[in-house]
Scaffold this motif. Structure first.
Motif, mmCIF file in Angstrom:
data_model
loop_
_atom_site.group_PDB
_atom_site.id
_atom_site.type_symbol
_atom_site.label_atom_id
_atom_site.label_comp_id
_atom_site.label_asym_id
_atom_site.label_seq_id
_atom_site.Cartn_x
_atom_site.Cartn_y
_atom_site.Cartn_z
ATOM 1 N N TYR A 23 0.832 -1.202 0.000
ATOM 2 C CA TYR A 23 0.000 0.000 0.000
ATOM 3 C C TYR A 23 0.873 1.261 0.000
ATOM 4 C CZ TYR A 23 -3.912 -3.042 1.426
ATOM 5 O OH TYR A 23 -4.866 -4.023 1.497
ATOM 6 N N ILE A 38 -1.131 4.527 -1.627
ATOM 7 C CA ILE A 38 -2.592 4.486 -1.407
ATOM 8 C C ILE A 38 -3.026 5.624 -0.480
ATOM 9 C CG2 ILE A 38 -4.477 3.136 -0.379
ATOM 10 C CD1 ILE A 38 -3.717 2.081 -3.112
ATOM 11 N N ALA A 48 -8.772 -0.060 -0.527
ATOM 12 C CA ALA A 48 -7.357 -0.076 -0.912
ATOM 13 C C ALA A 48 -7.082 -1.217 -1.889
ATOM 14 C CB ALA A 48 -6.478 -0.209 0.337
#
Ligand code: NDP
Length: 468
Positions: free
Chosen positions: A58, A63, A459
């Motif tokens: 991530y 993200i 996500a």
């Protein structure tokens, strides 16, 4: 190399907390004068450190940096004529925050306090809330600094028509589906829908919260309030308790507050307070069905002030708002549970302490972000049953999702069927938050549970869809 074909930067060498602090600093620098937005981002990110330690991907895909940036922000002029023939000008907004899991979805707020930062906080919250509902809805929010209070029906209609004349080109049943929020109820949705239909020459489910005769869903008006009580019922069940005989404090007297009171009465609790922006009423005998019917007529038809309650019910007392005291008197009565259902930051640290001192062990948030960070910390530190807004008030948007499904199928479900689906969704949301909190090592912390469970689905969808 990472999934995006770029060389992995040194970011992951930093702790999750350092990474989060950097992104937060960027958010503050780039979005100055938006304190509510900073607060909402801070609250979600605080939970995410538990995730980011386990999921370096991530960070590599940035993200967090992407999720705080709206996909699109619309801001527009809304000119209209008042009843005297004077030109009035308001500002309209729509924040299309995130469409990773579905079309943008979220309410419209008409209130003089509306500004970009408040709508961005609401849109950001909406992304995670909608994800928790398990329905395919992205996050958005919009509104205007227009104040419907004191306006005639014709003025509200002219305003809504002008607002929709611009908004219509940006929304659609597969693109962005607005609904109501503060100051936007059945009347406003009607005028907005009428204008959309006229401009586009199509009858579609472009708005939710519609009237029953023209595509609305049964239970949608009740859904946020009922849902917040269903969520609290699930929290109580984890401690083998029920609502029977419990005294409840409810703030607000609008849509969410009214149906919170109704469902509390249904489940055997005794609601004793309601309020509006001018003051609160405390009725030690309890707000009964008959008294609630009076409030509904007062607020929804006569559009009066809650103060009038004490003219009719003599045992009740009225406490006007006094900004100099530094706390909200509604949270300072002996009670078992609290249902904030008015507006953001309506429970500060002092209020939270008052609630705890008065014996409250259940807080279920009907309004969005009603607790300041200090209040939230006190609730968590004391281990009370605390249902954060993005989980506890998700029943409203979930039922909007059900309205969209009915519109797509051109069917309408019965009251019992929609209520059962709403109840099942609230049970699932509670379970998801409860189990996620345990899985990430913070049992009972539904703030972490809601933030993490809501985030993961969004996500992962963003990762699947590449750099867009
Ligand atoms: P309404 O406009 O129907 O009612 C709002 C109530 O809160 C009114 O009693 C209003 O008093 C009071 N209020 C509004 N602003 C303030 C303020 N600054 N200080 C004190 N009281 C205030 O709105 P809703 O019931 O729909 O919304 C209430 C909350 O629930 C909001 O936070 C909203 O975002 C949230 N929510 C609503 C959903 C829905 O489906 N409607 C879904 C999820 C969350 P007054 O009449 O004096 O303005």
């Amino acid at each position: 190399m990472n999934d995006y074909g770029t060389v992995t930067v040194a970011r992951e060498k930093r702790s999750a907390q350092d990474y989060i602090n950097e992104v937060l600093a960027e958010v503050k620098a780039k979005n100055q004068a938006e304190p509510e937005f900073h607060q909402a981002v801070f609250e979600v990110f605080d939970s995410l450190k538990l995730v980011l330690d386990r999921h370096l991907e991530y960070r590599e895909a940035k993200i967090l940096e992407r999720i705080v940036e709206p996909e699109r922000v619309l801001m527009f002029r809304v000119p209209w004529f008042d009843d005297q023939g004077n030109v009035q000008v308001n500002r309209g907004f729509r924040i299309e925050m995130n469409s990773a899991i579905g079309p943008y979805k979220g309410g419209l707020r008409f209130h003089p306090s509306v500004n970009l930062g408040i709508l961005k906080f609401l849109a950001f919250e909406q992304v995670f809330k909608n994800s928790l509902t398990t329905l395919p809805m992205g996050g958005g929010k919009g509104g205007s600094d227009f104040d419907p209070k004191g306006k005639s029906d014709n003025e509200v209609m002219r305003f809504c028509q002008s607002f929709m004349t611009e908004l219509a080109r940006h929304i659609g049943p597969d693109t962005d589906v607005p609904a109501g929020d503060i100051g936007v109820g059945g009347r406003e949705i009607g005028y907005l829908f009428g204008q959309y239909k006229r401009l586009r020459n199509e009858f579609t489910g472009v708005l939710t919260g519609k009237g029953l005769n023209w595509g609305g869903s049964l239970i949608r008006p009740e859904a946020t309030g009922y849902g917040s009580v269903y969520f609290a019922k699930e929290m109580l069940a984890t401690r083998k308790q029920s609502f029977e005989g419990k005294v409840a404090l409810v703030s607000g007297s609008g849509n969410v507050a009214q149906y919170t009171v109704e469902k509390l009465i249904d489940l055997g609790a005794r609601p004793v307070t309601m309020s509006d922006s001018a003051g609160a009423i405390y009725d030690p005998d309890g707000i009964t069905r008959e008294k609630l019917a009076f409030v509904m007529e007062l607020k929804n038809v006569r559009r009066g002030r809650i103060k009038e309650y004490v003219d009719v019910y003599k045992n009740a007392k009225y406490i006007p708002v006094d900004p100099t005291v530094g706390f909200n008197p509604i949270w300072n009565f002996k009670a078992d549970c609290a249902f904030p259902s008015a507006t953001q930051n309506e429970i500060n640290g002092k209020d939270a302490q008052n609630l705890l001192n008065n014996g409250v062990t259940v807080v279920s948030e009907g309004s969005n972000m009603p607790s300041t960070p200090e209040a939230m910390k006190l609730f968590l530190d004391h281990g009370i049953l605390y249902g954060p807004a993005k989980a506890a008030n998700a029943g409203g948007v979930a039922t909007s999702g059900l309205e969209m499904s009915q519109n797509s199928q051109r069917l309408s479900w019965t009251r019992e069927e929609v209520d059962k689906r709403l109840h099942d969704i609230m049970v699932r949301i509670h379970k998801d938050c409860f189990e996620t909190a345990e899985r990430f090592g913070t049992p009972g912390n539904l703030v972490n549970g809601a933030n993490i469970a809501g985030f993961l689905k969004v996500a992962d969808s963003m990762m699947d869809q590449g750099l867009v």
